[in-house]
Design an enzyme around this catalytic site. Structure first.
Site, PDB file in Angstrom:
ATOM      1  N   HIS A  62     -43.202 -15.005 -53.510  1.00 34.50           N
ATOM      2  CA  HIS A  62     -43.962 -15.879 -52.621  1.00 34.50           C
ATOM      3  C   HIS A  62     -43.941 -17.306 -53.164  1.00 34.50           C
ATOM      4  O   HIS A  62     -44.011 -17.515 -54.368  1.00 34.50           O
ATOM      5  CB  HIS A  62     -45.416 -15.400 -52.491  1.00 34.50           C
ATOM      6  CG  HIS A  62     -45.546 -13.998 -52.018  1.00 34.50           C
ATOM      7  ND1 HIS A  62     -45.720 -12.930 -52.884  1.00 34.50           N
ATOM      8  CD2 HIS A  62     -45.510 -13.465 -50.771  1.00 34.50           C
ATOM      9  CE1 HIS A  62     -45.795 -11.811 -52.186  1.00 34.50           C
ATOM     10  NE2 HIS A  62     -45.672 -12.100 -50.909  1.00 34.50           N
ATOM     11  N   ASP A 106     -42.646  -9.577 -58.136  1.00 35.81           N
ATOM     12  CA  ASP A 106     -42.713  -8.928 -56.829  1.00 35.81           C
ATOM     13  C   ASP A 106     -41.433  -9.099 -56.019  1.00 35.81           C
ATOM     14  O   ASP A 106     -41.354  -8.618 -54.883  1.00 35.81           O
ATOM     15  CB  ASP A 106     -43.928  -9.409 -56.021  1.00 35.81           C
ATOM     16  CG  ASP A 106     -44.149 -10.903 -56.112  1.00 35.81           C
ATOM     17  OD1 ASP A 106     -43.314 -11.605 -56.714  1.00 35.81           O
ATOM     18  OD2 ASP A 106     -45.173 -11.384 -55.589  1.00 35.81           O
ATOM     19  N   ASP A 112     -41.546 -15.980 -58.477  1.00 37.48           N
ATOM     20  CA  ASP A 112     -42.343 -15.058 -57.666  1.00 37.48           C
ATOM     21  C   ASP A 112     -41.767 -15.037 -56.252  1.00 37.48           C
ATOM     22  O   ASP A 112     -41.281 -16.049 -55.752  1.00 37.48           O
ATOM     23  CB  ASP A 112     -43.799 -15.525 -57.636  1.00 37.48           C
ATOM     24  CG  ASP A 112     -44.738 -14.509 -57.006  1.00 37.48           C
ATOM     25  OD1 ASP A 112     -45.451 -13.836 -57.756  1.00 37.48           O
ATOM     26  OD2 ASP A 112     -44.748 -14.405 -55.764  1.00 37.48           O
ATOM     27  N   HIS A 134     -50.874 -19.597 -56.264  1.00 33.14           N
ATOM     28  CA  HIS A 134     -51.331 -19.939 -54.904  1.00 33.14           C
ATOM     29  C   HIS A 134     -52.595 -20.809 -54.924  1.00 33.14           C
ATOM     30  O   HIS A 134     -52.938 -21.400 -53.895  1.00 33.14           O
ATOM     31  CB  HIS A 134     -51.617 -18.674 -54.106  1.00 33.14           C
ATOM     32  CG  HIS A 134     -50.398 -17.882 -53.747  1.00 33.14           C
ATOM     33  ND1 HIS A 134     -49.305 -18.437 -53.130  1.00 33.14           N
ATOM     34  CD2 HIS A 134     -50.097 -16.563 -53.938  1.00 33.14           C
ATOM     35  CE1 HIS A 134     -48.384 -17.508 -52.942  1.00 33.14           C
ATOM     36  NE2 HIS A 134     -48.839 -16.363 -53.438  1.00 33.14           N
TER      37      HIS A 134
END
Length: 636
Positions: free
Chosen positions: A390, A479, A388, A352
């Site tokens: 996200h 995740d 991931d 991120h």
């Protein structure tokens, strides 16, 4: 950038502002713990122009799960009373004492009678994304406040009482951090036993000194798999001023390390890369100098925040530099031929972190640093696959104009309502990098092995083969794993091992896997262990035939193929084949207007005001309702 700061040795209360412009008190030593909602763990923030948009991460799915005694390869979680709750498939694994109670792991849910539209039970078995809270499951934009606190009433600042929430008798699950009422003995999310703790990490530590080291300066034969790890990364943690644990916590590394040791992988089958801190010169190839300096300044502060949930303490700057340095050195060793592949067991995560901002638990972008290190070592083309849950908005931003780095991401998106809101299928890169960003955005939670494998077979692998990278880097967030409190998806350790095995064929086996997210300790430890086994040459576990995707998964893949076939000709026949296989039904996945046209043909053209986009509901009730009756009359 707004920081919360408390100087060392301060005996005063400081007033500082959070990102939502609320003034809150920061307590120094000797004062009571903060407990206002404004000081609880909030949702992620995403910069959009000059505004701060908070999407948050998904609330944990509180599915009802039956206790199970089946074993799972993963981390040892030991009860405080001395009885171990470890469920592994190794001879030295400790098991739950039956007298103390059984331990049920995440993912083994009784799914009978589930009628949820987004549920993938039909294709993937049990799904942690399904629970009794239908309304909670349909919305992915929950904040971490919702995750940790049952009562979401807004309290008035005038009547604020610091101990008001602390009087509630709750305990937080070590495995997934979800809160539970005190009378409950097993976590309502993952069924971990109350009072568990990570066990087995001490065994891992004792082996570190015995492990062979591999670096550019050491003379040794080819090493199959190298591990990047340093214990100082465990010092990066959130200061304990909040009544709930932060999901990105040091136990994540301890759990994976313990699992690798229990599986006999470390140290006997892997070499260790000597740790080093990345230099400022290397970092400014990825980030701005202001960003690098802002991270460095945190070493002089007791704690600070870059966004409402992206924390730092006095050790975080070093931890972030160690993580980036290990990733860079692993990439260089793989390119040089000294190491066949590698696994970076690092934190804080990085995907991120963008050119000039830290966010989403991430400080420096480890995958981007590794990609540029690989290019410096001789790689002309680098493939980054980000699985991931996200979207890696930072990695995409860094390379969106660079055609030498292909970025492919599979993530929950839900039309931008899932954090960080970026990563739509139409985001394909800019300028010279147009077509070198490939986003596979899932439209719902609960996505499991079949959808991921199907996307790999029809999108990821064909594009990767045409791109022909010199090295493949995986941003391996776990995740999306079954039981994760933030991802709420259903990927199993076997699914991750299959995806890793598929990518070993790219770039002649030059593969670097970098840990990103993943917040269920059992899920990430078992998944990471299966992935490292693949690096060592083991066959993927439970390999099956062709994957049958869910309806939502097929819709997403067809959408991506339709967009990306413009840039990757290899996708043209794949797209045509899937359309032909789907027949008429596939048209509704690709073009939603077809269904609308069929309705109009059946019920007539409709009034002209319908075409203006208004009063559509009235049109459907009046005119569409007449269509079927007319058709039935004709049939008779």
């Amino acid at each position: 950038m707004v920081m919360f700061v408390m100087p060392h040795g301060s005996g005063k209360m400081l007033l500082v502002t959070d990102l939502r412009s609320h003034w809150v008190p920061v307590l120094t030593s000797g004062m009571r713990l903060l407990n206002s909602k404004k000081c609880e763990v909030p949702s992620h923030g995403r910069q959009n122009g000059g505004d701060q948009a908070f999407h948050g991460k998904c609330q944990s799915c509180d599915g009802v799960e039956k206790p199970s005694h089946s074993r799972e390869n993963g981390v040892s979680l030991k009860e405080h009373h001395g009885t171990c709750c470890f469920n592994g498939d190794h001879t030295d694994a400790l098991l739950v004492d039956g007298a103390k109670g059984s331990l049920a792991r995440s993912g083994h849910i009784d799914s009978a009678g589930c009628g949820h539209d987004g549920c993938l039970h039909g294709n993937n078995g049990s799904c942690m994304a399904c629970d009794d809270q239908e309304s909670d499951r349909e919305h992915g934009g929950h904040t971490l406040d919702d995750l940790f606190f049952f009562n979401d009433e807004e309290e008035d600042d005038i009547d604020w009482e610091p101990s008001a929430r602390l009087v509630e008798n709750r305990w937080f699950c070590l495995n997934c951090t979800v809160p539970n009422m005190d009378e409950v003995t097993h976590c309502q999310n993952c069924h971990e036993l109350k009072g568990s703790e990570v066990a087995g990490y001490d065994d891992f530590k004792t082996h570190i000194a015995q492990t062979a080291l591999v670096s550019a300066d050491t003379a040794s034969q080819l090493v199959s798999t190298a591990i990047g790890f340093d214990e100082r990364m465990l010092l990066h943690s959130e200061i304990e001023i909040k009544p709930n644990p932060h999901p990105e916590r040091p136990d994540r590394l301890r759990a994976i390390a313990a699992s690798l040791a229990a599986a006999g992988i470390f140290p006997s089958k892997c070499a260790l890369v000597p740790p080093r801190e990345i230099t400022k010169e290397e970092l400014i190839r990825v980030h701005t100098s202001d960003h690098v300096e802002s991270i460095e300044q945190t070493k002089n502060m007791l704690y600070s925040y870059f966004t409402s949930d992206t924390y730092a303490n006095g050790h975080s700057a070093r931890a972030a530099k160690l993580a980036a340095g290990l990733c860079a050195d692993l990439a260089s060793l793989i390119l040089s031929g000294r190491v066949r592949n590698g696994f970076a067991l690092v934190r804080p995560p990085g995907h991120h972190a963008g050119v000039k901002q830290a966010m989403g638990f991430c400080l420096h972008n480890n995958a981007a640093v590794a990609a540029l290190a690989a290019q410096k070592a001789g790689a002309k083309k680098v493939l980054i696959v980000d699985w991931d849950v996200h979207h890696g908005n930072g990695t995409q931003e860094i390379f969106e104009g660079d055609k030498s780095v292909l970025y492919i991401s599979l993530h929950r998106h839900e039309d931008g309502s899932f954090y960080p809101g970026t990563g739509a299928a139409h985001e394909v890169g800019v300028l010279a990098g147009e077509g070198f960003s490939v986003n596979i955005p899932w439209s719902c939670g609960g996505v499991g092995d079949n959808d991921y494998i199907f996307a790999f077979e029809h999108v990821v692998l064909p594009i990767a083969a045409e791109f022909a990278p010199d090295i493949t880097i995986i941003s391996a967030g776990f995740d999306a794993a079954r039981g994760d409190p933030l991802g709420c998806c259903d990927v199993t350790p076997a699914g991750y091992s299959r995806m890793a095995s598929m990518l070993t064929a790219c770039s002649e086996g030059k593969l670097l896997i970098i840990l990103e997210g993943g917040y269920n300790l059992r899920s990430i430890s078992s998944s990471a262990t299966e992935v490292v086994k693949v690096l060592l040459g083991d066959s993927p576990s439970h390999s099956t035939g062709a994957a049958a995707p869910s309806k939502e998964g097929m819709q997403t893949v067809l959408q991506v193929l339709e967009i990306q076939q413009k840039y990757w000709p290899v996708l043209v026949p794949i797209f045509a084949s899937l359309q032909a296989r789907q027949g008429r039904s596939s048209s509704k996945y690709v073009n939603g207007e077809n269904k609308l046209k069929r309705r109009m043909r059946a019920a007539g053209p409709g009034p002209v005001w319908w075409k203006w986009g208004s009063k559509r509901l009235l049109y459907e009730v009046v005119f569409e309702g007449l269509g079927p009756r007319k058709s039935k009359a004709k049939g008779k």
